[in-house]
Design a protein around this motif. Structure first.
Motif, PDB file in Angstrom:
ATOM      1  N   ASN A 241     -74.551 -66.634  34.326  1.00  0.00           N
ATOM      2  CA  ASN A 241     -75.641 -66.779  33.359  1.00  0.00           C
ATOM      3  C   ASN A 241     -75.770 -68.244  32.973  1.00  0.00           C
ATOM      4  O   ASN A 241     -74.820 -68.825  32.420  1.00  0.00           O
ATOM      5  N   ALA A 242     -76.914 -68.837  33.267  1.00  0.00           N
ATOM      6  CA  ALA A 242     -77.075 -70.272  33.068  1.00  0.00           C
ATOM      7  C   ALA A 242     -78.518 -70.619  32.720  1.00  0.00           C
ATOM      8  O   ALA A 242     -79.454 -69.932  33.136  1.00  0.00           O
ATOM      9  N   LEU A 243     -78.655 -71.695  31.963  1.00  0.00           N
ATOM     10  CA  LEU A 243     -79.942 -72.349  31.742  1.00  0.00           C
ATOM     11  C   LEU A 243     -79.853 -73.704  32.415  1.00  0.00           C
ATOM     12  O   LEU A 243     -78.891 -74.443  32.193  1.00  0.00           O
ATOM     13  N   CYS A 244     -80.830 -74.030  33.243  1.00  0.00           N
ATOM     14  CA  CYS A 244     -80.895 -75.360  33.845  1.00  0.00           C
ATOM     15  C   CYS A 244     -82.195 -76.020  33.400  1.00  0.00           C
ATOM     16  O   CYS A 244     -83.238 -75.360  33.315  1.00  0.00           O
ATOM     17  N   MET A 245     -82.104 -77.313  33.083  1.00  0.00           N
ATOM     18  CA  MET A 245     -83.236 -78.022  32.493  1.00  0.00           C
ATOM     19  C   MET A 245     -83.511 -79.319  33.243  1.00  0.00           C
ATOM     20  O   MET A 245     -82.588 -79.991  33.702  1.00  0.00           O
ATOM     21  N   VAL A 246     -84.786 -79.662  33.331  1.00  0.00           N
ATOM     22  CA  VAL A 246     -85.216 -80.972  33.814  1.00  0.00           C
ATOM     23  C   VAL A 246     -85.802 -81.710  32.618  1.00  0.00           C
ATOM     24  O   VAL A 246     -86.795 -81.269  32.035  1.00  0.00           O
ATOM     25  N   VAL A 247     -85.170 -82.812  32.229  1.00  0.00           N
ATOM     26  CA  VAL A 247     -85.643 -83.613  31.102  1.00  0.00           C
ATOM     27  C   VAL A 247     -86.119 -84.939  31.664  1.00  0.00           C
ATOM     28  O   VAL A 247     -85.314 -85.787  32.057  1.00  0.00           O
ATOM     29  N   SER A 248     -87.420 -85.099  31.713  1.00  0.00           N
ATOM     30  CA  SER A 248     -88.017 -86.245  32.387  1.00  0.00           C
ATOM     31  C   SER A 248     -89.312 -86.589  31.659  1.00  0.00           C
ATOM     32  O   SER A 248     -89.323 -86.653  30.433  1.00  0.00           O
ATOM     33  N   THR A 249     -90.401 -86.777  32.401  1.00  0.00           N
ATOM     34  CA  THR A 249     -91.712 -86.993  31.774  1.00  0.00           C
ATOM     35  C   THR A 249     -92.093 -85.798  30.916  1.00  0.00           C
ATOM     36  O   THR A 249     -92.740 -85.936  29.886  1.00  0.00           O
ATOM     37  N   GLY A 250     -91.687 -84.625  31.336  1.00  0.00           N
ATOM     38  CA  GLY A 250     -91.788 -83.401  30.555  1.00  0.00           C
ATOM     39  C   GLY A 250     -90.410 -82.779  30.455  1.00  0.00           C
ATOM     40  O   GLY A 250     -89.411 -83.378  30.854  1.00  0.00           O
ATOM     41  N   VAL A 251     -90.353 -81.565  29.925  1.00  0.00           N
ATOM     42  CA  VAL A 251     -89.098 -80.818  29.863  1.00  0.00           C
ATOM     43  C   VAL A 251     -89.368 -79.425  30.419  1.00  0.00           C
ATOM     44  O   VAL A 251     -90.180 -78.673  29.861  1.00  0.00           O
ATOM     45  N   GLY A 252     -88.710 -79.101  31.530  1.00  0.00           N
ATOM     46  CA  GLY A 252     -88.850 -77.780  32.133  1.00  0.00           C
ATOM     47  C   GLY A 252     -87.505 -77.127  32.279  1.00  0.00           C
ATOM     48  O   GLY A 252     -86.471 -77.705  31.935  1.00  0.00           O
ATOM     49  N   GLY A 253     -87.492 -75.920  32.810  1.00  0.00           N
ATOM     50  CA  GLY A 253     -86.210 -75.249  32.971  1.00  0.00           C
ATOM     51  C   GLY A 253     -86.340 -73.925  33.680  1.00  0.00           C
ATOM     52  O   GLY A 253     -87.425 -73.524  34.105  1.00  0.00           O
TER      53      GLY A 253
ATOM     54  N   ALA B 123     -99.074 -75.947  20.801  1.00  0.00           N
ATOM     55  CA  ALA B 123     -98.144 -75.551  19.747  1.00  0.00           C
ATOM     56  C   ALA B 123     -97.683 -76.795  18.972  1.00  0.00           C
ATOM     57  O   ALA B 123     -98.214 -77.896  19.155  1.00  0.00           O
ATOM     58  N   ARG B 124     -96.696 -76.614  18.123  1.00  0.00           N
ATOM     59  CA  ARG B 124     -96.152 -77.723  17.327  1.00  0.00           C
ATOM     60  C   ARG B 124     -94.642 -77.806  17.501  1.00  0.00           C
ATOM     61  O   ARG B 124     -93.957 -76.802  17.612  1.00  0.00           O
ATOM     62  N   GLY B 125     -94.140 -79.036  17.479  1.00  0.00           N
ATOM     63  CA  GLY B 125     -92.704 -79.241  17.435  1.00  0.00           C
ATOM     64  C   GLY B 125     -91.946 -78.727  18.633  1.00  0.00           C
ATOM     65  O   GLY B 125     -90.789 -78.310  18.513  1.00  0.00           O
ATOM     66  N   CYS B 126     -92.558 -78.760  19.815  1.00  0.00           N
ATOM     67  CA  CYS B 126     -91.879 -78.282  21.021  1.00  0.00           C
ATOM     68  C   CYS B 126     -90.734 -79.211  21.407  1.00  0.00           C
ATOM     69  O   CYS B 126     -90.747 -80.408  21.114  1.00  0.00           O
ATOM     70  N   VAL B 127     -89.752 -78.642  22.111  1.00  0.00           N
ATOM     71  CA  VAL B 127     -88.648 -79.452  22.635  1.00  0.00           C
ATOM     72  C   VAL B 127     -89.202 -80.651  23.409  1.00  0.00           C
ATOM     73  O   VAL B 127     -88.733 -81.780  23.231  1.00  0.00           O
ATOM     74  N   GLU B 128     -90.196 -80.421  24.266  1.00  0.00           N
ATOM     75  CA  GLU B 128     -90.752 -81.502  25.077  1.00  0.00           C
ATOM     76  C   GLU B 128     -91.351 -82.613  24.226  1.00  0.00           C
ATOM     77  O   GLU B 128     -91.249 -83.796  24.564  1.00  0.00           O
ATOM     78  N   ARG B 129     -91.961 -82.256  23.107  1.00  0.00           N
ATOM     79  CA  ARG B 129     -92.624 -83.245  22.243  1.00  0.00           C
ATOM     80  C   ARG B 129     -91.607 -84.177  21.585  1.00  0.00           C
ATOM     81  O   ARG B 129     -91.951 -85.255  21.106  1.00  0.00           O
TER      82      ARG B 129
ATOM     83  N   ILE C 258     -76.053 -67.213  27.757  1.00  0.00           N
ATOM     84  CA  ILE C 258     -75.728 -68.102  28.871  1.00  0.00           C
ATOM     85  C   ILE C 258     -74.318 -68.684  28.687  1.00  0.00           C
ATOM     86  O   ILE C 258     -73.821 -68.795  27.573  1.00  0.00           O
ATOM     87  N   GLU C 259     -73.694 -69.030  29.809  1.00  0.00           N
ATOM     88  CA  GLU C 259     -72.373 -69.669  29.797  1.00  0.00           C
ATOM     89  C   GLU C 259     -72.481 -71.187  29.851  1.00  0.00           C
ATOM     90  O   GLU C 259     -71.581 -71.892  29.394  1.00  0.00           O
ATOM     91  N   VAL C 260     -73.523 -71.673  30.483  1.00  0.00           N
ATOM     92  CA  VAL C 260     -73.620 -73.104  30.745  1.00  0.00           C
ATOM     93  C   VAL C 260     -75.078 -73.542  30.677  1.00  0.00           C
ATOM     94  O   VAL C 260     -75.983 -72.775  31.030  1.00  0.00           O
ATOM     95  N   ALA C 261     -75.303 -74.756  30.184  1.00  0.00           N
ATOM     96  CA  ALA C 261     -76.617 -75.402  30.231  1.00  0.00           C
ATOM     97  C   ALA C 261     -76.462 -76.660  31.071  1.00  0.00           C
ATOM     98  O   ALA C 261     -75.642 -77.531  30.761  1.00  0.00           O
ATOM     99  N   VAL C 262     -77.237 -76.728  32.136  1.00  0.00           N
ATOM    100  CA  VAL C 262     -77.184 -77.854  33.072  1.00  0.00           C
ATOM    101  C   VAL C 262     -78.424 -78.705  32.846  1.00  0.00           C
ATOM    102  O   VAL C 262     -79.543 -78.183  32.825  1.00  0.00           O
ATOM    103  N   ILE C 263     -78.229 -80.016  32.682  1.00  0.00           N
ATOM    104  CA  ILE C 263     -79.344 -80.895  32.365  1.00  0.00           C
ATOM    105  C   ILE C 263     -79.486 -81.965  33.440  1.00  0.00           C
ATOM    106  O   ILE C 263     -78.545 -82.722  33.716  1.00  0.00           O
ATOM    107  N   GLY C 264     -80.668 -82.006  34.057  1.00  0.00           N
ATOM    108  CA  GLY C 264     -80.993 -83.028  35.043  1.00  0.00           C
ATOM    109  C   GLY C 264     -82.276 -83.734  34.656  1.00  0.00           C
ATOM    110  O   GLY C 264     -82.798 -83.569  33.556  1.00  0.00           O
ATOM    111  N   GLY C 265     -82.827 -84.511  35.580  1.00  0.00           N
ATOM    112  CA  GLY C 265     -84.018 -85.298  35.298  1.00  0.00           C
ATOM    113  C   GLY C 265     -83.640 -86.699  34.842  1.00  0.00           C
ATOM    114  O   GLY C 265     -82.487 -86.989  34.519  1.00  0.00           O
ATOM    115  N   GLY C 266     -84.642 -87.576  34.799  1.00  0.00           N
ATOM    116  CA  GLY C 266     -84.395 -88.980  34.518  1.00  0.00           C
ATOM    117  C   GLY C 266     -83.696 -89.238  33.203  1.00  0.00           C
ATOM    118  O   GLY C 266     -82.833 -90.126  33.102  1.00  0.00           O
TER     119      GLY C 266
END
Length: 321
Positions: free
Chosen positions: A135-147, A182-188, A252-260
Motif C-alpha cells: 500500500n503506497a502513495l507515490c507523488m510527482v512534485v514539479s510544475t504541478g503535483v500529481g500522484g 477549488a481553494r488551498g490545494c496541495v498543488e497551490r 498506506i505504508e509509504v509515500a514516495v516523492i519524485g519530481g523536480g
C-alpha cells in the motif's frame, strides 16, 4: 492471459514538453527509445502527428514484432474510461480520443491509458522506492503535483485513470484559489512555481538576472535564507497534510516523492517528515514512511508499460532485475 516473458510493451510518456516512447521488457529495461518535442501550442492533429512519429520510429525497430500492447502515461486530466485526454498544458487536446488514435497507428494492439502520476506510481512500485510495499502513495512534485496509489499490492487507477491525484486535495480551507477551481490545494502550495512565488513574495531575492526556480529557492534555503526556508517549510506542511489524509483514508505504508522539487533533498524532506508527525497521529497512520523516488526521468515510460502489463495480465507478476 499472456505470460509471454519475451514480449515487450510499447510505452508512451506524453507531456507538455516532450513525447517520449520506448519498447520496455519485463525487467523494466528500455530496449529501444524514441522522442519528439511536443508541439504544445499547435492544433490537435499536429500534436497527434508527433505521437505518430514516435510510434513509427519504434515500429521500425527489429524488436517491434514482440510488442504485445501499448501503455500510455499522459499529462492530465485523462479519462481512461473514454480513452480521452485533455492535458492542461496541451490546449489543442480537449477530450482528444488518444487511445483510438494510438490503437489505429499501432496495428490494433491493446492500448492502456493512465495519468502521468499513476504511471510514475506503477514504475516506483515495480522497480523503485515502493517495491515490495502493498500500500503506497507515490507523488510527482514539479510544475504541478500529481500522484497515484497502490492498494493491496496492485496499482489502483480508478475508473478514469486519475485515482491518487493528491495535488487537488484541499489542505487550506480558506486558502488561495487554485486554477482547478477549488481553494488551498496541495498543488497551490507545494508545486515548484508556487514555492518560488511565495519565497519572492516574502522577501527572497534571487541573484540579479538570476534563477527564480524552486531549485534556486532550495539553494538559498540551504544557504540560510529565511524566506526561502519558510517557503519550503510551508510546502512540506501541505504535503504532510495530504499524505496524512491519504494514510488515514486508505492505510498506506509509504509515500514516495519524485519530481523536480524532490531534488531539494533535506530542505524538503526534513520538514516534511517533521510535520507529518503533526498530522498522521492515529496509530494506523503514524508509521507511514516518506522516501525519495528512485527512477527519475524514465519513470513515465517504465510506469506506462507496467500499468499496461498489470491491466492486461502480461508478465504476472512482473519480474524485476
Amino acid at each position: 492471459m499472456h505470460t509471454d516473458r519475451s514480449g515487450l510493451v510499447a510505452a508512451l510518456d506524453i507531456g507538455g514538453t516532450k513525447i517520449a516512447g520506448a519498447l520496455v521488457d519485463d525487467h523494466g529495461r528500455l530496449v529501444v527509445r524514441a522522442q519528439r518535442p511536443t508541439p504544445a501550442r499547435e492544433d490537435a492533429a499536429t500534436v497527434m502527428g508527433a505521437v505518430a512519429q514516435v510510434l513509427e520510429e519504434l515500429a521500425r525497430a527489429a524488436e517491434w514484432p514482440r510488442v504485445l500492447a501499448v501503455g500510455i502515461g499522459s499529462a492530465g486530466p485523462v479519462d481512461a474510461s473514454r480513452g480521452t485526454v485533455s492535458p492542461v498544458n496541451v490546449p489543442g487536446w480537449r477530450a482528444f480520443p488518444l487511445v483510438a488514435a494510438v490503437r489505429e497507428r499501432a496495428g490494433g494492439l491493446p492500448v492502456v491509458l493512465v495519468g502521468d502520476g499513476v504511471a510514475m506510481t506503477a514504475a516506483e512500485h515495480w522497480q523503485g522506492a515502493a517495491r515490495g510495499r502493498a500500500n503506497a502513495l507515490c507523488m510527482v512534485v514539479s510544475t504541478g503535483v500529481g500522484g497515484g496509489l497502490v492498494l493491496n499490492g496492485r496499482l489502483h487507477t480508478g475508473p478514469t485513470g486519475n485515482a491518487g491525484h493528491i495535488g487537488h486535495i484541499s489542505v487550506d480551507l480558506d486558502g488561495d484559489p487554485c486554477p482547478c477551481g477549488a481553494r488551498g490545494c496541495v498543488e497551490r502550495i507545494a508545486s515548484g512555481p508556487n514555492i518560488a512565488r511565495r519565497a519572492l513574495d516574502t522577501g527572497w531575492r534571487p541573484d540579479p538576472g538570476g534563477d527564480r526556480s524552486a531549485a534556486a529557492v532550495a539553494a538559498a534555503a540551504r544557504a540560510g535564507d529565511a524566506a526561502a526556508r519558510a517557503s519550503f517549510e510551508r510546502a512540506a506542511q501541505a504535503l504532510a497534510a495530504g499524505i496524512a489524509a491519504t494514510a488515514t483514508l486508505v492505510e498506506i505504508e509509504v509515500a514516495v516523492i519524485g519530481g523536480g522539487v524532490a531534488g531539494a533533498g533535506d530542505v524538503l524532506f526534513a520538514p516534511l517528515r517533521e510535520r507529518l508527525r503533526d498530522y498522521a497521529t492515529l496509530s494506523f497512520a503514524s508509521g507511514v514512511e516518506v522516501l525519495p523516488a528512485r527512477l527519475g526521468s524514465d519513470a513515465g515510460l517504465v510506469g506506462a508499460a507496467a500499468a499496461a502489463a498489470q491491466e492486461l495480465g502480461l508478465w504476472t507478476p512482473p519480474t524485476a532485475g
